[in-house]
Design a protein around this motif. Structure first.
Motif, short mmCIF file in Angstrom:
data_model
loop_
_atom_site.label_atom_id
_atom_site.label_comp_id
_atom_site.label_asym_id
_atom_site.label_seq_id
_atom_site.Cartn_x
_atom_site.Cartn_y
_atom_site.Cartn_z
N LYS A 180 -62.30 -58.94 -24.12
CA LYS A 180 -61.76 -60.31 -24.13
C LYS A 180 -61.33 -60.74 -22.73
N VAL A 181 -60.65 -59.85 -22.02
CA VAL A 181 -60.20 -60.17 -20.66
C VAL A 181 -61.41 -60.33 -19.75
N GLY A 182 -62.40 -59.45 -19.89
CA GLY A 182 -63.63 -59.58 -19.10
C GLY A 182 -64.33 -60.89 -19.38
N GLY A 183 -64.39 -61.28 -20.65
CA GLY A 183 -64.99 -62.57 -21.02
C GLY A 183 -64.23 -63.73 -20.42
N ALA A 184 -62.89 -63.63 -20.43
CA ALA A 184 -62.07 -64.68 -19.82
C ALA A 184 -62.33 -64.77 -18.32
N LEU A 185 -62.48 -63.61 -17.66
CA LEU A 185 -62.76 -63.61 -16.22
C LEU A 185 -64.12 -64.24 -15.92
N PHE A 186 -65.12 -63.92 -16.73
CA PHE A 186 -66.43 -64.56 -16.55
C PHE A 186 -66.34 -66.06 -16.79
N GLY A 187 -65.61 -66.46 -17.83
CA GLY A 187 -65.44 -67.88 -18.12
C GLY A 187 -64.74 -68.61 -16.99
N LEU A 188 -63.70 -67.99 -16.44
CA LEU A 188 -62.98 -68.62 -15.33
C LEU A 188 -63.84 -68.69 -14.07
N THR A 189 -64.68 -67.68 -13.86
CA THR A 189 -65.61 -67.73 -12.72
C THR A 189 -66.60 -68.87 -12.90
N PHE A 190 -67.10 -69.03 -14.12
CA PHE A 190 -68.00 -70.14 -14.43
C PHE A 190 -67.29 -71.48 -14.21
N LEU A 191 -66.01 -71.54 -14.61
CA LEU A 191 -65.22 -72.76 -14.40
C LEU A 191 -65.04 -73.06 -12.91
N ALA A 194 -58.83 -77.86 -3.81
CA ALA A 194 -58.25 -76.57 -3.39
C ALA A 194 -57.19 -76.11 -4.37
N VAL A 195 -56.39 -77.04 -4.87
CA VAL A 195 -55.35 -76.70 -5.84
C VAL A 195 -55.99 -76.15 -7.12
N VAL A 196 -57.06 -76.77 -7.58
CA VAL A 196 -57.76 -76.32 -8.79
C VAL A 196 -58.35 -74.92 -8.56
N ALA A 197 -58.99 -74.73 -7.41
CA ALA A 197 -59.60 -73.43 -7.11
C ALA A 197 -58.55 -72.32 -7.04
N PHE A 198 -57.43 -72.61 -6.38
CA PHE A 198 -56.37 -71.60 -6.28
C PHE A 198 -55.71 -71.34 -7.63
N ALA A 199 -55.58 -72.35 -8.46
CA ALA A 199 -55.00 -72.16 -9.80
C ALA A 199 -55.88 -71.26 -10.65
N ILE A 200 -57.19 -71.48 -10.60
CA ILE A 200 -58.12 -70.63 -11.35
C ILE A 200 -58.06 -69.20 -10.81
N ALA A 201 -58.03 -69.06 -9.50
CA ALA A 201 -57.96 -67.73 -8.89
C ALA A 201 -56.66 -67.02 -9.26
N LEU A 202 -55.57 -67.76 -9.35
CA LEU A 202 -54.29 -67.17 -9.73
C LEU A 202 -54.33 -66.63 -11.16
N VAL A 203 -54.91 -67.39 -12.07
CA VAL A 203 -55.03 -66.93 -13.46
C VAL A 203 -55.89 -65.67 -13.52
N LYS A 204 -56.99 -65.66 -12.78
CA LYS A 204 -57.85 -64.48 -12.76
C LYS A 204 -57.11 -63.27 -12.19
N ALA A 205 -56.36 -63.47 -11.12
CA ALA A 205 -55.61 -62.36 -10.52
C ALA A 205 -54.55 -61.82 -11.48
N ILE A 206 -53.88 -62.71 -12.20
CA ILE A 206 -52.87 -62.27 -13.16
C ILE A 206 -53.51 -61.45 -14.27
N LEU A 207 -54.67 -61.87 -14.76
CA LEU A 207 -55.36 -61.10 -15.80
C LEU A 207 -55.74 -59.71 -15.30
N VAL A 208 -56.25 -59.63 -14.08
CA VAL A 208 -56.62 -58.33 -13.53
C VAL A 208 -55.39 -57.45 -13.35
N LEU A 209 -54.31 -58.02 -12.81
CA LEU A 209 -53.08 -57.25 -12.60
C LEU A 209 -52.50 -56.73 -13.91
N LEU A 210 -52.45 -57.59 -14.92
CA LEU A 210 -51.82 -57.19 -16.18
C LEU A 210 -52.65 -56.19 -16.97
#
Length: 113
Positions: A26-37, A53-69
Motif C-alpha cells: 500500500k505504501v509503495g503504491g502510494a509512493l508510485f501514485g505520488l510520483t505520478f502526481l 514549487a510549493v506543490v512539488a515540495f508538498a508532494i515530496a514531503l508526503v513521500k518522505a514522511i511515508l518512507v520515514l515512517l
C-alpha cells in the motif's frame, strides 16, 4: 541450570515489529501514485507559477514522511530515536538558513579588472 524468563519488558531488549506485506504494498503504491502526481503537476507548472514549487515540495514531503515512517520503521520506534533523527533535519535547516542568509546579504562588487 537456571531458566531465565525473557518475557519482561526490558528497555535494552530489541522487540521487532513485524509489518505485513500488504502495508508495504500500500505504501509503495502510494509512493508510485505520488510520483505520478508529481509528473502531472509538472505539466501545469507554467499555469501554477510560483505555486508550482510549493506543490512539488508538498508532494515530496508526503513521500518522505511515508518512507520515514514505514520503510525506516520510525512509526514503531522509540521517541528518543525519532528525536535523534529529527535533529538531523533541524541542523540541515540551520545550514540551509545560514547559506541563504549569506547569499541574500552579499554586497554586489564590480571587478576593477
Amino acid at each position: 541450570m537456571a531458566h531465565h524468563n525473557h518475557e519482561h519488558n526490558d528497555a535494552n531488549v530489541l522487540h521487532p515489529h513485524i509489518t505485513p506485506m500488504s502495508t508495504y504494498l500500500k505504501v509503495g503504491g502510494a509512493l508510485f501514485g505520488l510520483t505520478f502526481l508529481t509528473v502531472i503537476a509538472h505539466q501545469f507548472h507554467h499555469q501554477m507559477g510560483a505555486f508550482a514549487a510549493v506543490v512539488a515540495f508538498a508532494i515530496a514531503l508526503v513521500k518522505a514522511i511515508l518512507v520515514l515512517l514505514y520503510f525506516m520503521h520510525l512509526k514503531d520506534d522509540t521517541n528518543i530515536n525519532r528525536l535523534i533523527f529529527a535533529s538531523g533535519f533541524f541542523f540541515l535547516a540551520v545550514l540551509l538558513f545560514f547559506s541563504a542568509l549569506d547569499i541574500w546579504t552579499r554586497v554586489v562588487e564590480i571587478s576593477p579588472l
